[in-house]
Scaffold this motif. Structure first.
Motif, PDB file in Angstrom:
ATOM      1  N   PRO A   6       3.653  -4.433  -5.877  1.00 18.67           N
ATOM      2  CA  PRO A   6       4.147  -3.050  -5.769  1.00 18.67           C
ATOM      3  C   PRO A   6       5.285  -2.972  -4.750  1.00 18.67           C
ATOM      4  O   PRO A   6       5.111  -3.346  -3.589  1.00 18.67           O
ATOM      5  N   LEU A  48       2.492   2.467  -3.170  1.00 18.44           N
ATOM      6  CA  LEU A  48       1.659   3.185  -4.140  1.00 18.44           C
ATOM      7  C   LEU A  48       1.547   4.678  -3.846  1.00 18.44           C
ATOM      8  O   LEU A  48       1.213   5.456  -4.744  1.00 18.44           O
ATOM      9  N   ASN A  99       0.832  -1.205   0.000  1.00 20.21           N
ATOM     10  CA  ASN A  99       0.000   0.000   0.000  1.00 20.21           C
ATOM     11  C   ASN A  99       0.865   1.253   0.000  1.00 20.21           C
ATOM     12  O   ASN A  99       0.638   2.186  -0.774  1.00 20.21           O
ATOM     13  N   THR A 101      -0.338  -8.457 -11.837  1.00 24.66           N
ATOM     14  CA  THR A 101       0.338  -7.150 -11.734  1.00 24.66           C
ATOM     15  C   THR A 101       1.727  -7.246 -11.138  1.00 24.66           C
ATOM     16  O   THR A 101       2.507  -6.306 -11.252  1.00 24.66           O
ATOM     17  N   VAL A 158       3.940  -1.364  -9.163  1.00 26.00           N
ATOM     18  CA  VAL A 158       3.318  -0.075  -8.878  1.00 26.00           C
ATOM     19  C   VAL A 158       2.572   0.435 -10.101  1.00 26.00           C
ATOM     20  O   VAL A 158       1.400   0.835 -10.028  1.00 26.00           O
ATOM     21  N   GLU A 159       3.231   0.417 -11.249  1.00 27.69           N
ATOM     22  CA  GLU A 159       2.607   0.950 -12.461  1.00 27.69           C
ATOM     23  C   GLU A 159       1.415   0.095 -12.890  1.00 27.69           C
ATOM     24  O   GLU A 159       0.379   0.621 -13.322  1.00 27.69           O
ATOM     25  N   HIS A 170      -5.512  -7.076  -3.548  1.00 26.13           N
ATOM     26  CA  HIS A 170      -4.190  -7.534  -3.982  1.00 26.13           C
ATOM     27  C   HIS A 170      -3.786  -8.709  -3.120  1.00 26.13           C
ATOM     28  O   HIS A 170      -3.846  -8.640  -1.893  1.00 26.13           O
ATOM     29  N   SER A 201       3.217   7.486  -6.155  1.00 28.03           N
ATOM     30  CA  SER A 201       2.599   7.567  -7.482  1.00 28.03           C
ATOM     31  C   SER A 201       1.189   8.127  -7.409  1.00 28.03           C
ATOM     32  O   SER A 201       0.757   8.875  -8.296  1.00 28.03           O
ATOM     33  N   LEU A 202       0.447   7.791  -6.361  1.00 24.73           N
ATOM     34  CA  LEU A 202      -0.902   8.347  -6.192  1.00 24.73           C
ATOM     35  C   LEU A 202      -0.840   9.858  -6.029  1.00 24.73           C
ATOM     36  O   LEU A 202      -1.630  10.600  -6.621  1.00 24.73           O
ATOM     37  N   VAL A 234      -0.589  -1.705 -10.987  1.00 26.73           N
ATOM     38  CA  VAL A 234      -1.711  -1.450 -10.079  1.00 26.73           C
ATOM     39  C   VAL A 234      -2.287  -0.059 -10.325  1.00 26.73           C
ATOM     40  O   VAL A 234      -3.513   0.134 -10.302  1.00 26.73           O
ATOM     41  N   MET A 235      -1.428   0.920 -10.590  1.00 22.33           N
ATOM     42  CA  MET A 235      -1.915   2.271 -10.870  1.00 22.33           C
ATOM     43  C   MET A 235      -2.800   2.288 -12.108  1.00 22.33           C
ATOM     44  O   MET A 235      -3.813   2.998 -12.155  1.00 22.33           O
ATOM     45  N   LYS A 267      -5.110  -4.590   0.602  1.00 20.76           N
ATOM     46  CA  LYS A 267      -3.980  -5.519   0.618  1.00 20.76           C
ATOM     47  C   LYS A 267      -4.249  -6.760   1.449  1.00 20.76           C
ATOM     48  O   LYS A 267      -3.414  -7.652   1.540  1.00 20.76           O
TER      49      LYS A 267
END
Length: 358
Positions: A162, A21, A18, A159, A342-343, A120, A24-25, A345-346, A98
């Protein structure tokens, strides 16, 4: 600004993906709210990250009889009611869970409010909380491609895991002087996770003289599990737990002894660290670490020692063998196609936010 709710806890492994991320969020202008338990490790790990934290009641999975087991269903129901109120207030576009039992009330409440939920699963098989949450989820992002075979095809998305960007920013030389370590002598990193692993600790201490004759050792023993009689031993550093230092410890290590939680083993994989895995036995877990370790061993990434066999294992000889054959393990790890978790999941989060018109 769009809002996302992250949830999951009970162990560091349920939190770290979590937190991976969050940068990036924020870069993509998401408002981040974390829903966890009042006293869980998720609260500790998020407290310095400027994340709005909300606490709800939650049950706990105990693999033993306890009178608290009778109270847990009522705690979960209370948590669902609390989560419902929180979700109505924050109006998130997406929930990313998660796992862990703290996440279950949030996922159930989200279904009532028709908020899409992305689960996830870090391990090879779904944990109990994720299995219970599965009917309420739109998608299940999986770390291992093999996991998808056990899920409804319409829900499974591969995925990867992350991982924190910090994992890739460690310096091999940053802590050498701090620990008075020689750059010419190989380094063994030993970790049993945030709570430590007493069997691993005892195995290291039994053979410490043999191990330090060949390696410099950094030993993460777990909270209140260090051995005071060994504090001044040359070439041997004890710590309870490492967080900010962990990327540097990974970067400087030549061999790693570890449990087989998915976060840890994937960090070892991307960092190309030869390793010996000692998975939690089925008697102390649901067996997920055993499956994780067996899969990594089958790909040639790891050597596995069963927890019960540690007392009779010549650990010093095994570490030395893995170190001498390190090029073989590194070559196998280089062949691994590890996705950018990460990407990936984003992209999934954006897909569901866009579909909702948010």
């Amino acid at each position: 600004m769009r809002t996302i709710v992250l949830t999951g806890g009970g162990s560091a492994g349920h939190v770290m993906a979590n937190l991976a991320l969050v940068p990036s969020l924020r870069e993509r202008d998401w408002n981040v709210v974390y829903i966890g338990s009042r006293q869980g490790i998720e609260r500790q790990l998020t407290q310095n990250l400027d994340i709005q934290y909300e606490a709800v009641a939650t049950g706990k999975l105990r693999r033993y009889w306890d009178v608290e087991n009778l109270k847990d269903p009522f705690r979960v129901l209370k948590g669902v009611a609390q989560s419902y109120k929180l979700l109505r207030r924050h109006r998130p576009a997406v929930i990313f869970s998660k796992g862990g039992f703290v996440a279950l009330p949030v996922v159930v409440a989200a279904k009532f409010l028709r908020i899409p939920v992305i689960l996830h699963e870090a391990d090879l098989t779904l944990g109990l909380a994720n299995r219970l949450a599965l009917p309420f989820a739109a998608k299940v992002a999986v770390t291992f491609p093999e996991t998808a075979a056990h899920l409804p095809p319409a829900k499974a998305v591969y995925t990867g895991l992350p991982l924190r960007k910090e994992v890739f920013s460690g310096s091999r030389t940053k802590l050498l002087a701090t620990y008075q370590f020689s750059p010419q002598c190989p380094i063994l990193l030993v970790t049993g996770g945030s709570l430590g692993a007493q069997n691993i600790n005892q195995a290291i201490w039994r053979q410490l003289a043999q191990l330090t004759a060949r390696f410099q050792i950094i030993h993460l023993c777990g909270k209140e599990k260090t051995n005071g009689s060994l504090q001044a031993m040359p070439g041997y550093i004890q710590m309870e737990y490492a967080q900010d230092e962990m990327p540097h410890l990974l970067a400087m290590s030549d061999v790693v002894i570890s449990r087989a939680g998915s976060n840890t083993i994937f960090e070892l994989l991307v960092m190309k660290k030869p390793n010996i895995l000692v998975p939690l036995p089925a008697s102390k877990s649901r067996g997920d670490q055993l499956l994780n370790a067996q899969l990594f061993a089958s790909h040639g990434y790891s050597v596995v020692v069963e927890d019960e066999k540690l007392p009779s294992t010549d650990l010093s000889a095994l570490v030395d063998r893995v170190y001498r054959q390190r090029a073989v393990y590194i070559d196998e790890m280089k062949k691994a196609a590890v996705p950018d978790g990460v990407e990936a999941v984003m992209q999934l989060i954006s897909e569901y936010a866009n579909a909702a018109g948010v």
